[in-house]
Write a protein that holds these residues in place. Sequence first.
Motif, PDB file in Angstrom:
ATOM      1  N   VAL A   1     137.933  18.446  -6.719  1.00 31.84           N
ATOM      2  CA  VAL A   1     137.500  17.070  -6.500  1.00 31.84           C
ATOM      3  C   VAL A   1     137.143  16.853  -5.032  1.00 31.84           C
ATOM      4  O   VAL A   1     137.469  17.663  -4.163  1.00 31.84           O
ATOM      5  CB  VAL A   1     138.604  16.068  -6.913  1.00 31.84           C
ATOM      6  N   ALA A   2     136.455  15.763  -4.767  1.00 31.07           N
ATOM      7  CA  ALA A   2     136.112  15.406  -3.391  1.00 31.07           C
ATOM      8  C   ALA A   2     137.381  15.093  -2.611  1.00 31.07           C
ATOM      9  O   ALA A   2     138.298  14.441  -3.125  1.00 31.07           O
ATOM     10  CB  ALA A   2     135.181  14.195  -3.372  1.00 31.07           C
ATOM     11  N   GLY A   3     137.430  15.580  -1.389  1.00 28.34           N
ATOM     12  CA  GLY A   3     138.546  15.243  -0.514  1.00 28.34           C
ATOM     13  C   GLY A   3     138.378  13.851   0.073  1.00 28.34           C
ATOM     14  O   GLY A   3     137.365  13.191  -0.116  1.00 28.34           O
ATOM     15  N   ARG A   4     139.388  13.426   0.804  1.00 23.12           N
ATOM     16  CA  ARG A   4     139.257  12.137   1.480  1.00 23.12           C
ATOM     17  C   ARG A   4     138.587  12.359   2.832  1.00 23.12           C
ATOM     18  O   ARG A   4     138.446  13.489   3.293  1.00 23.12           O
ATOM     19  CB  ARG A   4     140.615  11.468   1.651  1.00 23.12           C
ATOM     20  N   TRP A   5     138.156  11.261   3.436  1.00 28.79           N
ATOM     21  CA  TRP A   5     137.498  11.365   4.730  1.00 28.79           C
ATOM     22  C   TRP A   5     137.901  10.203   5.609  1.00 28.79           C
ATOM     23  O   TRP A   5     138.611   9.293   5.181  1.00 28.79           O
ATOM     24  CB  TRP A   5     135.975  11.430   4.578  1.00 28.79           C
ATOM     25  N   HIS A   6     137.460  10.235   6.849  1.00 28.83           N
ATOM     26  CA  HIS A   6     137.852   9.194   7.800  1.00 28.83           C
ATOM     27  C   HIS A   6     137.347   7.823   7.358  1.00 28.83           C
ATOM     28  O   HIS A   6     136.211   7.698   6.902  1.00 28.83           O
ATOM     29  CB  HIS A   6     137.284   9.521   9.189  1.00 28.83           C
TER      30      HIS A   6
ATOM     31  N   ALA B   1     126.925  21.351   1.773  1.00 31.29           N
ATOM     32  CA  ALA B   1     127.272  19.943   1.538  1.00 31.29           C
ATOM     33  C   ALA B   1     128.501  19.821   0.642  1.00 31.29           C
ATOM     34  O   ALA B   1     129.358  18.953   0.853  1.00 31.29           O
ATOM     35  CB  ALA B   1     126.084  19.210   0.923  1.00 31.29           C
ATOM     36  N   VAL B   2     128.611  20.694  -0.355  1.00 32.45           N
ATOM     37  CA  VAL B   2     129.772  20.674  -1.252  1.00 32.45           C
ATOM     38  C   VAL B   2     131.057  20.928  -0.474  1.00 32.45           C
ATOM     39  O   VAL B   2     132.055  20.200  -0.612  1.00 32.45           O
ATOM     40  CB  VAL B   2     129.614  21.732  -2.368  1.00 32.45           C
ATOM     41  N   VAL B   3     131.063  21.978   0.338  1.00 27.03           N
ATOM     42  CA  VAL B   3     132.255  22.300   1.128  1.00 27.03           C
ATOM     43  C   VAL B   3     132.620  21.121   2.023  1.00 27.03           C
ATOM     44  O   VAL B   3     133.799  20.778   2.186  1.00 27.03           O
ATOM     45  CB  VAL B   3     132.016  23.569   1.970  1.00 27.03           C
ATOM     46  N   SER B   4     131.608  20.484   2.583  1.00 26.72           N
ATOM     47  CA  SER B   4     131.851  19.340   3.463  1.00 26.72           C
ATOM     48  C   SER B   4     132.457  18.167   2.700  1.00 26.72           C
ATOM     49  O   SER B   4     133.247  17.397   3.266  1.00 26.72           O
ATOM     50  CB  SER B   4     130.538  18.919   4.142  1.00 26.72           C
ATOM     51  N   LYS B   5     132.117  18.025   1.428  1.00 23.47           N
ATOM     52  CA  LYS B   5     132.754  16.996   0.600  1.00 23.47           C
ATOM     53  C   LYS B   5     134.217  17.340   0.322  1.00 23.47           C
ATOM     54  O   LYS B   5     135.078  16.455   0.307  1.00 23.47           O
ATOM     55  CB  LYS B   5     131.989  16.840  -0.722  1.00 23.47           C
TER      56      LYS B   5
ATOM     57  N   SER C   1     125.926  15.379   6.212  1.00 21.91           N
ATOM     58  CA  SER C   1     124.675  14.649   6.469  1.00 21.91           C
ATOM     59  C   SER C   1     123.543  15.618   6.789  1.00 21.91           C
ATOM     60  O   SER C   1     122.427  15.461   6.299  1.00 21.91           O
ATOM     61  CB  SER C   1     124.867  13.645   7.610  1.00 21.91           C
ATOM     62  N   VAL C   2     123.828  16.624   7.595  1.00 16.47           N
ATOM     63  CA  VAL C   2     122.800  17.594   7.990  1.00 16.47           C
ATOM     64  C   VAL C   2     122.345  18.421   6.792  1.00 16.47           C
ATOM     65  O   VAL C   2     121.138  18.563   6.534  1.00 16.47           O
ATOM     66  CB  VAL C   2     123.337  18.526   9.097  1.00 16.47           C
ATOM     67  N   HIS C   3     123.287  18.932   6.040  1.00 15.90           N
ATOM     68  CA  HIS C   3     122.942  19.920   5.019  1.00 15.90           C
ATOM     69  C   HIS C   3     122.554  19.286   3.686  1.00 15.90           C
ATOM     70  O   HIS C   3     121.755  19.868   2.946  1.00 15.90           O
ATOM     71  CB  HIS C   3     124.062  20.945   4.912  1.00 15.90           C
ATOM     72  N   ALA C   4     123.052  18.104   3.394  1.00 23.45           N
ATOM     73  CA  ALA C   4     122.550  17.386   2.228  1.00 23.45           C
ATOM     74  C   ALA C   4     121.088  16.984   2.452  1.00 23.45           C
ATOM     75  O   ALA C   4     120.268  17.061   1.527  1.00 23.45           O
ATOM     76  CB  ALA C   4     123.404  16.145   1.966  1.00 23.45           C
ATOM     77  N   ARG C   5     120.786  16.573   3.660  1.00 18.64           N
ATOM     78  CA  ARG C   5     119.397  16.202   3.980  1.00 18.64           C
ATOM     79  C   ARG C   5     118.474  17.410   3.790  1.00 18.64           C
ATOM     80  O   ARG C   5     117.394  17.298   3.204  1.00 18.64           O
ATOM     81  CB  ARG C   5     119.331  15.669   5.412  1.00 18.64           C
TER      82      ARG C   5
ATOM     83  N   ALA D   1     125.673  22.302 -11.423  1.00 17.55           N
ATOM     84  CA  ALA D   1     127.100  22.095 -11.707  1.00 17.55           C
ATOM     85  C   ALA D   1     127.866  23.396 -11.496  1.00 17.55           C
ATOM     86  O   ALA D   1     128.987  23.402 -10.959  1.00 17.55           O
ATOM     87  CB  ALA D   1     127.293  21.580 -13.126  1.00 17.55           C
ATOM     88  N   ALA D   2     127.275  24.516 -11.906  1.00 17.14           N
ATOM     89  CA  ALA D   2     127.930  25.811 -11.720  1.00 17.14           C
ATOM     90  C   ALA D   2     128.017  26.178 -10.242  1.00 17.14           C
ATOM     91  O   ALA D   2     129.055  26.665  -9.773  1.00 17.14           O
ATOM     92  CB  ALA D   2     127.168  26.887 -12.489  1.00 17.14           C
ATOM     93  N   VAL D   3     126.937  25.941  -9.509  1.00 25.40           N
ATOM     94  CA  VAL D   3     126.929  26.220  -8.074  1.00 25.40           C
ATOM     95  C   VAL D   3     127.953  25.349  -7.354  1.00 25.40           C
ATOM     96  O   VAL D   3     128.749  25.832  -6.534  1.00 25.40           O
ATOM     97  CB  VAL D   3     125.514  26.000  -7.487  1.00 25.40           C
ATOM     98  N   ILE D   4     127.943  24.057  -7.666  1.00 19.10           N
ATOM     99  CA  ILE D   4     128.860  23.118  -7.022  1.00 19.10           C
ATOM    100  C   ILE D   4     130.310  23.461  -7.369  1.00 19.10           C
ATOM    101  O   ILE D   4     131.188  23.474  -6.497  1.00 19.10           O
ATOM    102  CB  ILE D   4     128.521  21.668  -7.436  1.00 19.10           C
ATOM    103  N   GLY D   5     130.571  23.746  -8.640  1.00 17.01           N
ATOM    104  CA  GLY D   5     131.934  24.050  -9.049  1.00 17.01           C
ATOM    105  C   GLY D   5     132.487  25.284  -8.364  1.00 17.01           C
ATOM    106  O   GLY D   5     133.641  25.300  -7.915  1.00 17.01           O
ATOM    107  N   PHE D   6     131.664  26.336  -8.269  1.00 18.93           N
ATOM    108  CA  PHE D   6     132.119  27.560  -7.610  1.00 18.93           C
ATOM    109  C   PHE D   6     132.347  27.330  -6.121  1.00 18.93           C
ATOM    110  O   PHE D   6     133.391  27.715  -5.572  1.00 18.93           O
ATOM    111  CB  PHE D   6     131.104  28.683  -7.806  1.00 18.93           C
ATOM    112  N   SER D   7     131.382  26.701  -5.463  1.00 16.23           N
ATOM    113  CA  SER D   7     131.500  26.468  -4.023  1.00 16.23           C
ATOM    114  C   SER D   7     132.726  25.622  -3.708  1.00 16.23           C
ATOM    115  O   SER D   7     133.462  25.904  -2.751  1.00 16.23           O
ATOM    116  CB  SER D   7     130.231  25.778  -3.514  1.00 16.23           C
ATOM    117  N   ALA D   8     132.982  24.612  -4.534  1.00 19.24           N
ATOM    118  CA  ALA D   8     134.151  23.760  -4.326  1.00 19.24           C
ATOM    119  C   ALA D   8     135.446  24.541  -4.546  1.00 19.24           C
ATOM    120  O   ALA D   8     136.403  24.413  -3.769  1.00 19.24           O
ATOM    121  CB  ALA D   8     134.091  22.558  -5.262  1.00 19.24           C
ATOM    122  N   SER D   9     135.478  25.378  -5.587  1.00 16.06           N
ATOM    123  CA  SER D   9     136.684  26.151  -5.874  1.00 16.06           C
ATOM    124  C   SER D   9     136.992  27.145  -4.759  1.00 16.06           C
ATOM    125  O   SER D   9     138.158  27.418  -4.459  1.00 16.06           O
ATOM    126  CB  SER D   9     136.527  26.901  -7.199  1.00 16.06           C
TER     127      SER D   9
END
Length: 367
Positions: free
Chosen positions: A158-163, A253-257, A266-270, A303-311
Amino acid sequence: MTQPNDLLAALADIAPDSELAQARQTRDAATRHAQGSYDVLFSQADEDFPLAERFAIAAHVAEWHAQAGLQAHYQQQAEPLSDSTRHQVALAFAKRLTFAPVEAKPEHLTELQQAGWSARGVVTLSQLIAFISFQSRLLAGLLLLQGQQPTSEGPAVVAGRWHDAPQTASGKTALTAFTQHALGWEPWLAAKPLAEFTPEEHATLARFGHTDSDYFRLLARNLPLLEQRTLTDKGIFYTAGGLPRAERELAAAVVSKVNGCIFCASVHARKASQLSKEDAAVQKLLNVSPGAVLSHGQSPRWAAVIGFSASLSVTPQQASLNQITVLREHGLDTLALLDLIQSSAFFAWANRLMLTLGEPFLPTSQG
């Protein structure tokens, strides 16, 4: 003790004639400069951060990442840390940066300096912890590609928290939500003044476009390490073939989330939006709330890319052979999988520096 020329190949037991070895050779710059970053970190004769301390802290960080082989490698060359304030503050700093980098605050850097750490020492310590976070995940990915890790993954990441503070430490307008807009970033520790660089060092900064960046001039307090890190970055993200560049940027961007790094996202999602033309899908990722599944509502491949990168990005990492199988079903070959692993692992490094050494702000023109 003589270091192997390719530590990760040795620890992952990669056969020289294997498909994975060929993929790593295709990504020669990333392979060489990841090793080069290691070589610099664990060879410098700095009085302000001796090698015995570096190996000891590295062993702790590798243990926290559940990489037993890597921990054993560092432990062999370490000396036990003492009960001194210098060592205990550094160890607390390392643990925070490993597990919860978003909890870093300016006063943590002050604590290090009050315990006797120089500005260069603080930067090198931060780099070391962040590098082991990268190295551990890269090793985990290489082991997966060798079939040497668990077949089943944990729950969806899941997404982490942020400032959520409305202002930065210096009083600028802070960011409380993820965005694709261009942001500023200010250091909590003074960047090295340009006047203190030699002409040769100026040339190195200029070659990489780092001269006008507070972030890079701060990291340039250890310029040989910054140079290797930059070359590693370029070898991972700016190479032809393999995983499309848009999906490498998506992984960043996923790792940053996961880590709560608004600036990196912001840089890499763009960039992911620009390259993929999938702005709505990228924005959907950025809009995921803390505690919600990052891959929700995405196309099957993304979804597969995001799920793996997040894991791969949580500590300890949770990526699995099952996820590798799904990615292969979506067309990723070994080179593309290596690109995804390296892109994700690198932002374990980048996020930890950005979150620990400063914070983003909203430029006046956007306020």
